[in-house]
Motif scaffolding. Sequence first.
Motif, PDB file in Angstrom:
ATOM      1  N   LEU A 162     -53.495 -17.141  86.636  1.00 15.22           N
ATOM      2  CA  LEU A 162     -53.682 -16.573  85.303  1.00 15.22           C
ATOM      3  C   LEU A 162     -52.825 -15.326  85.074  1.00 15.22           C
ATOM      4  O   LEU A 162     -52.166 -15.189  84.042  1.00 15.22           O
ATOM      5  N   GLU A 164     -50.161 -14.439  86.715  1.00 12.13           N
ATOM      6  CA  GLU A 164     -48.748 -14.822  86.709  1.00 12.13           C
ATOM      7  C   GLU A 164     -48.360 -15.421  85.369  1.00 12.13           C
ATOM      8  O   GLU A 164     -47.265 -15.169  84.856  1.00 12.13           O
ATOM      9  N   ALA A 165     -49.264 -16.227  84.799  1.00 10.88           N
ATOM     10  CA  ALA A 165     -48.967 -16.827  83.497  1.00 10.88           C
ATOM     11  C   ALA A 165     -48.776 -15.731  82.455  1.00 10.88           C
ATOM     12  O   ALA A 165     -47.864 -15.807  81.630  1.00 10.88           O
ATOM     13  N   ALA A 166     -49.620 -14.704  82.511  1.00  9.11           N
ATOM     14  CA  ALA A 166     -49.497 -13.603  81.551  1.00  9.11           C
ATOM     15  C   ALA A 166     -48.177 -12.860  81.747  1.00  9.11           C
ATOM     16  O   ALA A 166     -47.469 -12.562  80.780  1.00  9.11           O
ATOM     17  N   GLN A 167     -47.834 -12.599  83.006  1.00 11.14           N
ATOM     18  CA  GLN A 167     -46.565 -11.918  83.299  1.00 11.14           C
ATOM     19  C   GLN A 167     -45.401 -12.729  82.780  1.00 11.14           C
ATOM     20  O   GLN A 167     -44.444 -12.221  82.209  1.00 11.14           O
ATOM     21  N   ASP A 168     -45.516 -14.017  83.014  1.00  7.01           N
ATOM     22  CA  ASP A 168     -44.473 -14.948  82.625  1.00  7.01           C
ATOM     23  C   ASP A 168     -44.193 -14.891  81.130  1.00  7.01           C
ATOM     24  O   ASP A 168     -43.087 -15.103  80.674  1.00  7.01           O
ATOM     25  N   LEU A 169     -45.257 -14.620  80.354  1.00  9.04           N
ATOM     26  CA  LEU A 169     -45.118 -14.609  78.902  1.00  9.04           C
ATOM     27  C   LEU A 169     -44.745 -13.224  78.396  1.00  9.04           C
ATOM     28  O   LEU A 169     -44.808 -12.961  77.206  1.00  9.04           O
ATOM     29  N   GLY A 170     -44.391 -12.329  79.314  1.00  8.14           N
ATOM     30  CA  GLY A 170     -43.874 -11.041  78.880  1.00  8.14           C
ATOM     31  C   GLY A 170     -44.833  -9.876  79.015  1.00  8.14           C
ATOM     32  O   GLY A 170     -44.641  -8.818  78.428  1.00  8.14           O
ATOM     33  N   CYS A 171     -45.905 -10.060  79.782  1.00  4.83           N
ATOM     34  CA  CYS A 171     -46.931  -9.033  79.902  1.00  4.83           C
ATOM     35  C   CYS A 171     -46.796  -8.362  81.274  1.00  4.83           C
ATOM     36  O   CYS A 171     -46.897  -9.034  82.287  1.00  4.83           O
ATOM     37  N   PRO A 172     -46.567  -7.042  81.333  1.00  2.00           N
ATOM     38  CA  PRO A 172     -46.479  -6.396  82.645  1.00  2.00           C
ATOM     39  C   PRO A 172     -47.793  -6.535  83.414  1.00  2.00           C
ATOM     40  O   PRO A 172     -48.847  -6.658  82.806  1.00  2.00           O
ATOM     41  N   LYS A 175     -50.879  -4.467  82.493  1.00  2.00           N
ATOM     42  CA  LYS A 175     -51.512  -4.838  81.237  1.00  2.00           C
ATOM     43  C   LYS A 175     -52.277  -6.155  81.383  1.00  2.00           C
ATOM     44  O   LYS A 175     -53.259  -6.390  80.681  1.00  2.00           O
ATOM     45  N   LYS A 179     -55.705  -7.767  79.631  1.00  2.00           N
ATOM     46  CA  LYS A 179     -55.482  -8.836  78.660  1.00  2.00           C
ATOM     47  C   LYS A 179     -56.069 -10.166  79.123  1.00  2.00           C
ATOM     48  O   LYS A 179     -56.426 -11.006  78.298  1.00  2.00           O
ATOM     49  N   VAL A 180     -56.096 -10.362  80.421  1.00  2.00           N
ATOM     50  CA  VAL A 180     -56.436 -11.695  80.904  1.00  2.00           C
ATOM     51  C   VAL A 180     -57.634 -11.724  81.856  1.00  2.00           C
ATOM     52  O   VAL A 180     -58.597 -12.430  81.623  1.00  2.00           O
ATOM     53  N   PRO A 183     -61.126 -10.187  80.212  1.00  2.00           N
ATOM     54  CA  PRO A 183     -61.769 -11.084  79.249  1.00  2.00           C
ATOM     55  C   PRO A 183     -62.308 -12.359  79.884  1.00  2.00           C
ATOM     56  O   PRO A 183     -63.351 -12.855  79.477  1.00  2.00           O
TER      57      PRO A 183
ATOM     58  N   PHE B  55     -41.746 -14.593  91.099  1.00  2.00           N
ATOM     59  CA  PHE B  55     -43.031 -14.377  91.764  1.00  2.00           C
ATOM     60  C   PHE B  55     -42.884 -14.297  93.282  1.00  2.00           C
ATOM     61  O   PHE B  55     -43.804 -13.899  93.982  1.00  2.00           O
ATOM     62  N   TYR B  76     -41.981 -10.478  84.038  1.00  2.00           N
ATOM     63  CA  TYR B  76     -42.141 -10.382  82.585  1.00  2.00           C
ATOM     64  C   TYR B  76     -40.832 -10.031  81.875  1.00  2.00           C
ATOM     65  O   TYR B  76     -40.728 -10.114  80.666  1.00  2.00           O
ATOM     66  N   PHE B  84     -47.502 -23.966  84.918  1.00  2.00           N
ATOM     67  CA  PHE B  84     -48.116 -23.994  86.240  1.00  2.00           C
ATOM     68  C   PHE B  84     -48.787 -25.332  86.503  1.00  2.00           C
ATOM     69  O   PHE B  84     -49.166 -26.052  85.585  1.00  2.00           O
ATOM     70  N   ALA B  88     -53.014 -22.945  84.051  1.00  2.00           N
ATOM     71  CA  ALA B  88     -53.346 -21.521  83.937  1.00  2.00           C
ATOM     72  C   ALA B  88     -53.468 -21.073  82.479  1.00  2.00           C
ATOM     73  O   ALA B  88     -52.924 -20.050  82.079  1.00  2.00           O
ATOM     74  N   PHE B  90     -55.502 -19.512  79.251  1.00  2.00           N
ATOM     75  CA  PHE B  90     -56.455 -18.405  79.193  1.00  2.00           C
ATOM     76  C   PHE B  90     -57.794 -18.910  78.645  1.00  2.00           C
ATOM     77  O   PHE B  90     -57.876 -19.280  77.474  1.00  2.00           O
ATOM     78  N   HIS B  92     -60.495 -17.519  77.747  1.00  2.00           N
ATOM     79  CA  HIS B  92     -61.234 -16.768  76.726  1.00  2.00           C
ATOM     80  C   HIS B  92     -60.580 -16.860  75.351  1.00  2.00           C
ATOM     81  O   HIS B  92     -61.109 -16.327  74.389  1.00  2.00           O
ATOM     82  N   PHE B 101     -50.081 -15.907  72.577  1.00  2.00           N
ATOM     83  CA  PHE B 101     -50.185 -14.807  73.551  1.00  2.00           C
ATOM     84  C   PHE B 101     -48.850 -14.110  73.808  1.00  2.00           C
ATOM     85  O   PHE B 101     -48.732 -12.886  73.694  1.00  2.00           O
TER      86      PHE B 101
END
Lengths: 268, 384
Positions: A162, A164-172, A175, A179-180, A183, B55, B76, B84, B88, B90, B92, B101
């Motif tokens: 999860l 990694e997916a957020a990072q992948d989409l541009g989220c440091p 953060k 964000k992930v 929640p 990664f 990022y 993935f 993966a 989200f 929520h 997102f």
Amino acid sequence: MKAASKLYVFLIMLFLYLPILVLIVFSFNASNSTSVFTGFSLQWYRELFQDKETLQTLYNTLLVAVLSAVIATVLGTAAALGIVRLSKWGQKLVMNVTNLPLMNPDIVTGVSMMLLFVFIMTLFGGSDVLGFWTILIAHITFNLPYVILSVMPKLKQMDPHLVEAAQDLGCPQSKAFFKVILPSIMPGIITGFIMAFTLSIDDFVISYFVSGPSFQTLPLRIYSMTKRRVEPSINALSTLIFVAVLVLLIIINLRQSAPHKPKKGATR
Amino acid sequence: MTEKNIIDLKNIVVEYDGEQVLKGIDLSIKDGEFVTLLGPSGCGKTTTLRIVGGFVEPDSGDVFFDGKRINGLQPYKRQVSTIFQRYALFPHLNVYENIAFGLRVNKVPEKELQQRVRDAVELVGLRGFEKRKIDTLSGGQQQRVAIARSIVTRPKVLLLDEPLAALDLKLRKDMQVELKSIQQSLGITFLFVTHDQEEALSMSDTVVVMDKGVIQQIGTPQDIYNEPVNAFVADFIGESNIVDGVMLKDNLVRFAGQSIACVDKGFGKNEPVDVVIRPEDIDVVRPDESPLHGLVDSVTFKGVHYEAIVDVDGFKWMIQTTDVVRAGEEIGILLNPDDIHVMKKSEYSGKFGDYSTFSEEMDLLSDPNYQEDAEESVAAEAEE
Ligand SMILES: Nc1ncnc2c1ncn2[C@@H]1O[C@H](COP(=O)(O)OP(=O)(O)OP(=O)(O)O)[C@@H](O)[C@H]1O
Ligand SMILES: [Mg+2]
């Protein structure tokens, strides 16, 4: 067979809830008799709400419940986040250590905490340490495992990719936690909070040992009232507590069964 | 596809616990290319993908993106996006917010965001599902959300780690077609991981066959199928009979007791080689019509063709033919020069392409331990 099992369930329910039913009925009694119901009245509730001392302890109870639940939730969530990063073996060890206080009889926890507080007090030459702070600390302590236990499963269910997916989409990464991760384990955190809150309101034994004359909670107040003379206003108070706890429990149960459990098989 | 390289991996080495998982990977990917990494479980496909995604940091070697070295660049900040293995998504957020997102964290203005999300939803065919919770979706629908969530951020390269593995056969075939058409319509570079050779051959511009952290062969699907470089590749891609042989001279190879014309050249005189014959390339004739004979062991009807296991000079071959053959029958085997493919000997020689234990071999292939067995036998040989 079916009839027999129905009867069995009925008897158990009767056994469990009859005392409470009697309590509720008599809290509406018009006279102060505890054996004869003479008519419906709200006088005991009225009396209850004019009793300043009781209201003060109600306030104390809620204060301790809110504070201890909030602090235990924050600490417990942080602990759970750390625990899942441990090795399998480390996780087992820490979880056993965490679970032990759950099985420990309250009276042992209560006595040992009192001893600890008194010991520290004499060590620093203070006096009268037992009161608000000791109760708060004790409540945080016994609430903590429940929070950890309700957050852990959510963390384990979480897809490990999860973040990694957020990072992948541009989220440091920093953060991504807010964000992930937060929640997606929030249902567990809220359940843990409500549980902690309920247990704190509910607690008598541990509070009994770590409280002093300066600070009383509602269960302690009820107990001391019954020692003098059983007043029907206690019935009213007990009814109110029962209803409050019942509502919280129903909320917990709804949260645990209704939330969308991931469909197994669909994604694996 | 352009001639510009979008990704270059140069001599990438990755170690876990002292063990080399990638042993010097060199790979160049062109802008807009559909590249597939193909190989058995544990060969390092996912690790290669994670190197590109940022990664995993290589222990040595360089990663270039569009000509710039990007070692150490945070994920990022990379213009690549990953689908993935288990999506993966989200949990929520609903479908719409999952897709939005990446745009929200990049502060794309609301109006543009709505338009782009709508386009992505349209592209993957999820209209009407925007408000749904993730866990109310089927596996195929979750897959589509994952694709939409990635492409909406307009990455230069999409990394897909066995995205279709969790889907049933029918859905997988549909998604193969769909993914390919998405790739072509958007012109995005795809780096795709699978261990399904059919999937690799039918979807890719370029197939990269890996084993034990080493790239065995890079080529078009046709190259890989028709001109495998060694026994491992020949066996991994489709069925093949791999027979010991000797290269007598250019265009003449001796195996199964016969000297047979072939189209391969450039080997040393009398060099030992591996000879690959695909089961479907073999013509079954009457025994007197060919010098090469075989005794039919068993026959299985496969619908389009018969699949026969035939004893040829003590070696079991698989032959696929539409002619009727019967167990116990003596048949002639006719090979045209271009039905034969000659390969240099390698560490894989003698390990693959023998059908004498056919049914057991199928079991072995699906057994995750088979890789270790192979390694053990390499070690055993080295000791001898
Ligand atoms: N974080 C890690 N720590 C230790 N070993 C690892 C780690 N990640 C991967 N490996 C090892 O590296 C090797 C290659 O793994 P990788 O996931 O790249 O294989 P794969 O080709 O993707 O396999 P599969 O088809 O099963 O997904 C395996 O032997 C694996 O056990
Ligand atoms: Mg993998």
